[in-house]
Design a protein around this motif. Sequence first.
Motif, PDB file in Angstrom:
ATOM      1  N   ARG A  30       4.445   7.628   3.817  1.00  0.00           N
ATOM      2  CA  ARG A  30       3.249   6.921   3.352  1.00  0.00           C
ATOM      3  C   ARG A  30       2.968   5.689   4.211  1.00  0.00           C
ATOM      4  NH1 ARG A  30      -1.535   6.498   2.505  1.00  0.00           N
ATOM      5  NH2 ARG A  30      -2.204   4.890   1.084  1.00  0.00           N
ATOM      6  N   TYR A  31       4.005   4.983   4.636  1.00  0.00           N
ATOM      7  CA  TYR A  31       3.826   3.797   5.467  1.00  0.00           C
ATOM      8  C   TYR A  31       3.146   4.172   6.793  1.00  0.00           C
ATOM      9  CZ  TYR A  31       4.867  -0.758   7.519  1.00  0.00           C
ATOM     10  OH  TYR A  31       4.753  -2.010   8.094  1.00  0.00           O
ATOM     11  N   LYS A  32       3.578   5.270   7.379  1.00  0.00           N
ATOM     12  CA  LYS A  32       2.949   5.746   8.620  1.00  0.00           C
ATOM     13  C   LYS A  32       1.484   6.099   8.379  1.00  0.00           C
ATOM     14  CE  LYS A  32       7.156   7.543  10.792  1.00  0.00           C
ATOM     15  NZ  LYS A  32       7.890   8.753  11.194  1.00  0.00           N
TER      16      LYS A  32
ATOM     17  N   SER B  66      21.520   6.033  -5.496  1.00  0.00           N
ATOM     18  CA  SER B  66      21.470   6.134  -4.028  1.00  0.00           C
ATOM     19  C   SER B  66      20.795   7.426  -3.568  1.00  0.00           C
ATOM     20  CB  SER B  66      22.857   6.013  -3.424  1.00  0.00           C
ATOM     21  OG  SER B  66      23.699   7.032  -3.907  1.00  0.00           O
ATOM     22  N   LYS B  67      21.000   8.516  -4.283  1.00  0.00           N
ATOM     23  CA  LYS B  67      20.371   9.784  -3.907  1.00  0.00           C
ATOM     24  C   LYS B  67      18.848   9.706  -4.069  1.00  0.00           C
ATOM     25  CE  LYS B  67      20.694  14.751  -4.718  1.00  0.00           C
ATOM     26  NZ  LYS B  67      21.344  15.808  -5.490  1.00  0.00           N
ATOM     27  N   GLU B  68      18.412   9.131  -5.170  1.00  0.00           N
ATOM     28  CA  GLU B  68      16.975   8.963  -5.413  1.00  0.00           C
ATOM     29  C   GLU B  68      16.375   7.981  -4.406  1.00  0.00           C
ATOM     30  OE1 GLU B  68      13.145   9.319  -7.069  1.00  0.00           O
ATOM     31  OE2 GLU B  68      14.896  10.617  -7.223  1.00  0.00           O
ATOM     32  N   LEU B  69      17.107   6.921  -4.078  1.00  0.00           N
ATOM     33  CA  LEU B  69      16.616   5.959  -3.083  1.00  0.00           C
ATOM     34  C   LEU B  69      16.407   6.623  -1.726  1.00  0.00           C
ATOM     35  CD1 LEU B  69      18.429   2.531  -3.549  1.00  0.00           C
ATOM     36  CD2 LEU B  69      15.989   3.009  -3.629  1.00  0.00           C
ATOM     37  N   GLU B  70      17.319   7.505  -1.331  1.00  0.00           N
ATOM     38  CA  GLU B  70      17.177   8.197  -0.050  1.00  0.00           C
ATOM     39  C   GLU B  70      15.927   9.081  -0.055  1.00  0.00           C
ATOM     40  OE1 GLU B  70      17.580   8.973   3.775  1.00  0.00           O
ATOM     41  OE2 GLU B  70      18.785   7.508   2.709  1.00  0.00           O
ATOM     42  N   PHE B  71      15.689   9.758  -1.172  1.00  0.00           N
ATOM     43  CA  PHE B  71      14.492  10.596  -1.306  1.00  0.00           C
ATOM     44  C   PHE B  71      13.236   9.724  -1.245  1.00  0.00           C
ATOM     45  CE2 PHE B  71      11.232  12.461  -4.093  1.00  0.00           C
ATOM     46  CZ  PHE B  71      10.993  13.645  -3.406  1.00  0.00           C
ATOM     47  N   GLN B  72      13.250   8.608  -1.967  1.00  0.00           N
ATOM     48  CA  GLN B  72      12.089   7.716  -1.990  1.00  0.00           C
ATOM     49  C   GLN B  72      11.875   7.039  -0.634  1.00  0.00           C
ATOM     50  OE1 GLN B  72       9.787   7.625  -4.191  1.00  0.00           O
ATOM     51  NE2 GLN B  72      10.871   8.984  -5.593  1.00  0.00           N
ATOM     52  N   LYS B  73      12.948   6.834   0.101  1.00  0.00           N
ATOM     53  CA  LYS B  73      12.831   6.262   1.448  1.00  0.00           C
ATOM     54  C   LYS B  73      11.979   7.175   2.323  1.00  0.00           C
ATOM     55  CE  LYS B  73      15.547   5.151   5.560  1.00  0.00           C
ATOM     56  NZ  LYS B  73      16.895   5.120   6.155  1.00  0.00           N
TER      57      LYS B  73
ATOM     58  N   GLN C 257       0.827  -1.209   0.000  1.00  0.00           N
ATOM     59  CA  GLN C 257       0.000   0.000   0.000  1.00  0.00           C
ATOM     60  C   GLN C 257       0.860   1.257   0.000  1.00  0.00           C
ATOM     61  OE1 GLN C 257      -2.359  -1.252   3.481  1.00  0.00           O
ATOM     62  NE2 GLN C 257      -4.185  -0.845   2.246  1.00  0.00           N
ATOM     63  N   ALA C 258       1.935   1.230   0.751  1.00  0.00           N
ATOM     64  CA  ALA C 258       2.813   2.402   0.833  1.00  0.00           C
ATOM     65  C   ALA C 258       3.533   2.650  -0.493  1.00  0.00           C
ATOM     66  CB  ALA C 258       3.810   2.253   1.973  1.00  0.00           C
ATOM     67  N   LEU C 259       3.894   1.582  -1.197  1.00  0.00           N
ATOM     68  CA  LEU C 259       4.569   1.727  -2.488  1.00  0.00           C
ATOM     69  C   LEU C 259       3.582   2.066  -3.603  1.00  0.00           C
ATOM     70  CD1 LEU C 259       7.299  -1.026  -2.826  1.00  0.00           C
ATOM     71  CD2 LEU C 259       7.598   1.440  -2.870  1.00  0.00           C
ATOM     72  N   GLY C 260       2.453   1.388  -3.590  1.00  0.00           N
ATOM     73  CA  GLY C 260       1.427   1.641  -4.595  1.00  0.00           C
ATOM     74  C   GLY C 260       1.313   0.549  -5.634  1.00  0.00           C
ATOM     75  N   THR C 261       2.363   0.338  -6.425  1.00  0.00           N
ATOM     76  CA  THR C 261       2.285  -0.619  -7.534  1.00  0.00           C
ATOM     77  C   THR C 261       3.614  -1.345  -7.711  1.00  0.00           C
ATOM     78  OG1 THR C 261       3.081   0.959  -9.184  1.00  0.00           O
ATOM     79  CG2 THR C 261       0.688   0.919  -8.782  1.00  0.00           C
ATOM     80  N   PRO C 262       3.574  -2.482  -8.427  1.00  0.00           N
ATOM     81  CA  PRO C 262       4.836  -3.159  -8.769  1.00  0.00           C
ATOM     82  C   PRO C 262       5.758  -2.262  -9.603  1.00  0.00           C
ATOM     83  CG  PRO C 262       2.995  -4.651  -9.088  1.00  0.00           C
ATOM     84  CD  PRO C 262       2.411  -3.301  -8.804  1.00  0.00           C
ATOM     85  N   LEU C 263       5.170  -1.406 -10.414  1.00  0.00           N
ATOM     86  CA  LEU C 263       5.975  -0.485 -11.217  1.00  0.00           C
ATOM     87  C   LEU C 263       6.821   0.424 -10.325  1.00  0.00           C
ATOM     88  CD1 LEU C 263       6.812   0.696 -13.927  1.00  0.00           C
ATOM     89  CD2 LEU C 263       4.781   2.170 -13.819  1.00  0.00           C
ATOM     90  N   ALA C 264       6.238   0.868  -9.205  1.00  0.00           N
ATOM     91  CA  ALA C 264       6.988   1.723  -8.274  1.00  0.00           C
ATOM     92  C   ALA C 264       8.198   0.965  -7.716  1.00  0.00           C
ATOM     93  CB  ALA C 264       6.082   2.199  -7.144  1.00  0.00           C
ATOM     94  N   LEU C 265       8.021  -0.325  -7.443  1.00  0.00           N
ATOM     95  CA  LEU C 265       9.141  -1.141  -6.950  1.00  0.00           C
ATOM     96  C   LEU C 265      10.208  -1.271  -8.038  1.00  0.00           C
ATOM     97  CD1 LEU C 265      10.202  -2.869  -4.573  1.00  0.00           C
ATOM     98  CD2 LEU C 265       9.053  -4.822  -5.639  1.00  0.00           C
ATOM     99  N   SER C 266       9.769  -1.481  -9.266  1.00  0.00           N
ATOM    100  CA  SER C 266      10.696  -1.573 -10.388  1.00  0.00           C
ATOM    101  C   SER C 266      11.485  -0.272 -10.567  1.00  0.00           C
ATOM    102  CB  SER C 266       9.928  -1.902 -11.669  1.00  0.00           C
ATOM    103  OG  SER C 266      10.788  -1.933 -12.774  1.00  0.00           O
ATOM    104  N   MET C 267      10.812   0.855 -10.413  1.00  0.00           N
ATOM    105  CA  MET C 267      11.474   2.153 -10.534  1.00  0.00           C
ATOM    106  C   MET C 267      12.515   2.332  -9.423  1.00  0.00           C
ATOM    107  SD  MET C 267      10.117   3.573 -13.201  1.00  0.00           S
ATOM    108  CE  MET C 267      10.267   5.322 -13.129  1.00  0.00           C
ATOM    109  N   LEU C 268      12.201   1.855  -8.227  1.00  0.00           N
ATOM    110  CA  LEU C 268      13.178   1.910  -7.136  1.00  0.00           C
ATOM    111  C   LEU C 268      14.412   1.072  -7.464  1.00  0.00           C
ATOM    112  CD1 LEU C 268      10.969   1.640  -3.920  1.00  0.00           C
ATOM    113  CD2 LEU C 268      12.250   3.637  -4.703  1.00  0.00           C
ATOM    114  N   GLY C 269      14.181  -0.051  -8.131  1.00  0.00           N
ATOM    115  CA  GLY C 269      15.294  -0.914  -8.515  1.00  0.00           C
ATOM    116  C   GLY C 269      16.254  -0.243  -9.485  1.00  0.00           C
ATOM    117  N   ARG C 270      15.771   0.767 -10.200  1.00  0.00           N
ATOM    118  CA  ARG C 270      16.588   1.506 -11.162  1.00  0.00           C
ATOM    119  C   ARG C 270      17.191   2.781 -10.562  1.00  0.00           C
ATOM    120  NH1 ARG C 270      12.129  -0.319 -14.305  1.00  0.00           N
ATOM    121  NH2 ARG C 270      12.803  -1.475 -16.149  1.00  0.00           N
TER     122      ARG C 270
END
Length: 180
Positions: free
Chosen positions: A145-147, A132-139, A116-129
């Motif tokens: 969203r998780y909260k 590190s800077k983008e991952l920190e922002f997405q974290k 639910q916090a991520l939204g879709t499998p596509l969002a997970l795929s985008m995180l995989g790409r």
Amino acid sequence: MTLNEVSKIISYIKAIYPNAYKDMTDTDMALVAKVWKRHFDGYSMQEVLCAVDTYVSSDVSGYQPNIGKIKNIISNNRHINDTDPEDAWAHVVQNLQGSIQNPNRQFKKLTKKEQQALGTPLALSMLGRADSKELEFQKQNFIKRYKEVQKEDIEYEMLPSETKTLIENMSNRLSMDDDE
């Protein structure tokens, strides 16, 4: 809980806070019991009694417990071992490997709240790409969203069972409308 069980809890509360109920008639007390039954339908007597005891032993206001306070105590008890948002993010990161090639399979490995916090499998795929800077922002976005998802689950859980049924029926009707 049955009406008899609710009545026992109300009598217990009345014994502890006699002034709160001193001017109530039997008809008033029966109505109070029906209201409490409506709100605690699906809860066990032991769970509600435990929450009442927690309230009684920790509250210094001198006022009798109300439905919302008791439900809040029950909810806190039920969610005491919930996954920390940081741990949930760590679980998401563990599932990034393979998310570019097969995001659906990796997404299914996540918990419902993580999904639910991520939204879709596509969002997970985008995180995989992501770098590190983008991952920190997405974290940070994920944790926020998780909260929110945790809070929404708690709020939904606290609704009376009749209200939950109504929401589920409306949701089912809406999804059937989408199928047409």
